[in-house]
Each structure stands twice: as C-alpha cells, then as structure tokens.
Write an enzyme that holds these catalytic residues in place. Sequence first.
Site, mmCIF file in Angstrom:
data_model
loop_
_atom_site.group_PDB
_atom_site.id
_atom_site.type_symbol
_atom_site.label_atom_id
_atom_site.label_comp_id
_atom_site.label_asym_id
_atom_site.label_seq_id
_atom_site.Cartn_x
_atom_site.Cartn_y
_atom_site.Cartn_z
ATOM 1 N N TYR A 1 -6.704 2.335 -8.042
ATOM 2 C CA TYR A 1 -7.390 3.586 -7.719
ATOM 3 C C TYR A 1 -8.825 3.402 -7.238
ATOM 4 O O TYR A 1 -9.463 4.371 -6.825
ATOM 5 C CB TYR A 1 -7.384 4.513 -8.941
ATOM 6 C CG TYR A 1 -5.992 4.864 -9.393
ATOM 7 C CD1 TYR A 1 -5.188 5.715 -8.640
ATOM 8 C CD2 TYR A 1 -5.462 4.325 -10.563
ATOM 9 C CE1 TYR A 1 -3.904 6.030 -9.048
ATOM 10 C CE2 TYR A 1 -4.178 4.639 -10.982
ATOM 11 C CZ TYR A 1 -3.402 5.489 -10.220
ATOM 12 O OH TYR A 1 -2.124 5.792 -10.619
ATOM 13 N N HIS B 1 5.532 14.103 -9.660
ATOM 14 C CA HIS B 1 6.896 13.585 -9.712
ATOM 15 C C HIS B 1 7.774 14.315 -10.719
ATOM 16 O O HIS B 1 8.963 14.012 -10.823
ATOM 17 C CB HIS B 1 6.856 12.090 -10.056
ATOM 18 C CG HIS B 1 5.711 11.388 -9.398
ATOM 19 N ND1 HIS B 1 5.647 11.188 -8.034
ATOM 20 C CD2 HIS B 1 4.556 10.886 -9.902
ATOM 21 C CE1 HIS B 1 4.504 10.581 -7.741
ATOM 22 N NE2 HIS B 1 3.829 10.392 -8.856
ATOM 23 N N HIS C 1 -3.103 11.873 -2.618
ATOM 24 C CA HIS C 1 -3.047 10.844 -3.661
ATOM 25 C C HIS C 1 -3.956 9.698 -3.258
ATOM 26 O O HIS C 1 -3.984 9.304 -2.094
ATOM 27 C CB HIS C 1 -1.617 10.327 -3.858
ATOM 28 C CG HIS C 1 -0.703 11.390 -4.363
ATOM 29 N ND1 HIS C 1 -0.704 11.804 -5.667
ATOM 30 C CD2 HIS C 1 0.205 12.152 -3.710
ATOM 31 C CE1 HIS C 1 0.178 12.778 -5.807
ATOM 32 N NE2 HIS C 1 0.733 13.022 -4.638
ATOM 33 N N VAL C 2 -4.677 9.159 -4.212
ATOM 34 C CA VAL C 2 -5.607 8.063 -3.960
ATOM 35 C C VAL C 2 -4.849 6.803 -3.566
ATOM 36 O O VAL C 2 -5.202 6.116 -2.608
ATOM 37 C CB VAL C 2 -6.498 7.819 -5.201
ATOM 38 C CG1 VAL C 2 -7.385 6.594 -5.017
ATOM 39 C CG2 VAL C 2 -7.342 9.063 -5.511
ATOM 40 N N SER C 3 -3.782 6.492 -4.290
ATOM 41 C CA SER C 3 -2.996 5.285 -4.005
ATOM 42 C C SER C 3 -1.822 5.621 -3.087
ATOM 43 O O SER C 3 -1.462 6.788 -2.914
ATOM 44 C CB SER C 3 -2.471 4.668 -5.306
ATOM 45 O OG SER C 3 -1.463 5.491 -5.874
#
Length: 151
Positions: A24, A82, A102-104
Amino acid sequence: MAQTIYVLNGPNLNLLGTREPEIYGRATLADVEKLCAETAAGFGLIAVCRQSNHEGQLIDWIHQARSEKVAGLVINAGGYTHTSIALHDALVGVQIPTVEVHVSNVFAREDFRHHSFIAKAAFASLCGFGIDGYRLAITGLAAKLGASATA
C-alpha cells in the site's frame, strides 16, 4: 456554489502508511485526504473525506450523500469491496455517479480480491496506482460531472 463530492474509505484504510507498506505504500490517510481536497479544488469541487471500519457507517454516508445532493462519490471500500452486497445496493439506490478506487492492484493479489461488488455500481474503477488513483478518480468524476479545471 461549488459542488460537493464524498470520498469514502472503508476498513483498515486508517492504517495507510504503516499497514503492509510493500503493498500500500507509505502515504497515510491524511496524505490521501490532502490529495483529494487539492485535486477537487482544482475542478472547483469540495471533497468531503470520511473513513470508517464499519459497513453500516459507510452505508449511512452513502444515503446522506443523496439527501445532501452530493454530486459524486469516490469509494475505496477496502475489504468490503469483495463481500458487501449491502454497499452495492446502497450505491445503486442513491444513483450518484461513483468511482471505485483501490491503492493496490487487486487483480495481482489473492483470488478472493478479484471480485468487486462495488464495480457494478460505479461508472469507473481504478486500481494499482497507489494513492494517485484518488487523483485520477476525482479527475474522472469531475469530467463526468462536467467540471472544468480552474486556473
């Protein structure tokens, strides 16, 4: 009068900067919120940033966005991405333009992260850009809203 957008962050995003920095990064939630405020201001928008580890609180903020006539949403639902049909239903129910971020890169990670209940309720999804994904999300949302960059 400037339009308002909400930037909603879900569970564990309060730990940005210290939680699994190899995934992250080292930027903190405060860094994300500063980036969002600056990016939104560049389009004449006001970003209201909120974070909760609780699904119901996120849903309440989504509902509040409708009652306050918020122009758009950026959401990083964290692990609820999810699992949460309830968040999906809330987003569909309020009919506010939404970008998922989303960061990743969730698709380069565990299989369970490859499905998003949020994506079908959003007009766009971004992942893998680190916190710059928030800047990209707000830029895309501004375009969707017809907001132009200010000088």
